[in-house]
Design a protein around this motif. Structure first.
Motif, short mmCIF file in Angstrom:
data_model
loop_
_atom_site.label_atom_id
_atom_site.label_comp_id
_atom_site.label_asym_id
_atom_site.label_seq_id
_atom_site.Cartn_x
_atom_site.Cartn_y
_atom_site.Cartn_z
N GLN A 39 0.84 -1.19 0.00
CA GLN A 39 0.00 0.00 0.00
C GLN A 39 0.88 1.24 0.00
OE1 GLN A 39 -3.04 0.24 3.05
NE2 GLN A 39 -4.24 1.59 1.76
N LYS A 43 -3.04 5.44 -1.90
CA LYS A 43 -3.49 4.44 -2.87
C LYS A 43 -4.15 3.27 -2.16
CE LYS A 43 -0.34 5.46 -6.66
NZ LYS A 43 0.57 4.87 -7.67
N GLU A 44 -4.91 2.52 -2.93
CA GLU A 44 -5.55 1.31 -2.41
C GLU A 44 -4.50 0.23 -2.18
OE1 GLU A 44 -9.31 2.79 -2.28
OE2 GLU A 44 -8.93 0.67 -1.96
N ARG A 45 -4.79 -0.64 -1.23
CA ARG A 45 -3.93 -1.80 -1.03
C ARG A 45 -3.98 -2.68 -2.27
NH1 ARG A 45 -5.66 -5.03 4.05
NH2 ARG A 45 -7.50 -5.27 2.73
N GLU A 46 -2.85 -3.22 -2.65
CA GLU A 46 -2.71 -3.99 -3.89
C GLU A 46 -2.12 -5.35 -3.58
OE1 GLU A 46 -0.30 -3.50 -8.16
OE2 GLU A 46 0.32 -2.33 -6.42
N SER A 63 1.71 -5.35 -12.41
CA SER A 63 2.64 -4.28 -12.04
C SER A 63 4.01 -4.81 -11.63
CB SER A 63 2.06 -3.44 -10.91
OG SER A 63 1.75 -4.25 -9.78
N GLU A 89 7.87 3.72 -8.25
CA GLU A 89 6.46 3.40 -7.95
C GLU A 89 6.30 2.12 -7.12
OE1 GLU A 89 7.79 4.08 -10.97
OE2 GLU A 89 6.81 2.89 -12.54
N ALA A 92 6.28 1.65 -1.08
CA ALA A 92 5.05 1.31 -0.38
C ALA A 92 5.39 0.59 0.92
CB ALA A 92 4.16 0.41 -1.24
N ASN A 112 -6.33 -6.95 -10.72
CA ASN A 112 -6.42 -5.50 -10.59
C ASN A 112 -7.84 -5.07 -10.26
OD1 ASN A 112 -5.36 -2.90 -10.71
ND2 ASN A 112 -5.99 -2.64 -12.83
#
Length: 133
Positions: A39, A43-46, A63, A89, A92, A112
């Protein structure tokens, strides 16, 4: 109650590598899927990668595909995430998580736009990864 402990975060260079480790001594790999989420601020947790229970099938978010690799070591009860070709990017907080997912749902961890975190019951405290020159 099961515990997960992440380690290995820190500062990485663009194009460089870092390796994260998640200690999972309380979890049976024949029953639990182990995943890495991240995260970033705002941003949203991924869900970025997971290794499924039993056969150890691995899945990756677009990603990180081709750059990150997830490993499971039953002897040391750890699940590592090798991160290569780092990008800014990728900055996190990274979390490992464990859950007893139906096999059909395991790949959804990394899809996603899906809040797949709800599939996992146990979480580590997180480790910061910062990619910067």
């Amino acid at each position: 109650e099961g515990q997960l402990v992440e380690s290995g975060g820190g500062l990485g260079q663009p194009g460089g590598s870092l390796r994260l480790s998640c200690a999972t001594p309380d979890f049976d790999y024949d029953a639990y899927t182990i995943a890495w989420f991240r995260q970033a601020p705002g941003k949203e947790r991924e869900g970025i990668s997971c290794i499924g229970y039993g056969d150890g099938s691995t899945f990756y978010a677009d990603s990180v595909k081709g750059r990150f690799t997830i490993f499971r070591d039953s002897a040391t009860s750890t699940v590592d995430l090798q991160m290569n070709k780092l990008k800014p990017e990728d900055t996190a907080i990274y979390y490992c998580a464990a859950g007893r997912l139906p096999r059909a749902l395991v790949p959804r961890t990394v899809e996603n736009g899906i809040n797949s975190g709800g599939l996992y019951d146990y979480w580590g405290q997180g480790t910061q990864v910062t990619v910067s020159s």
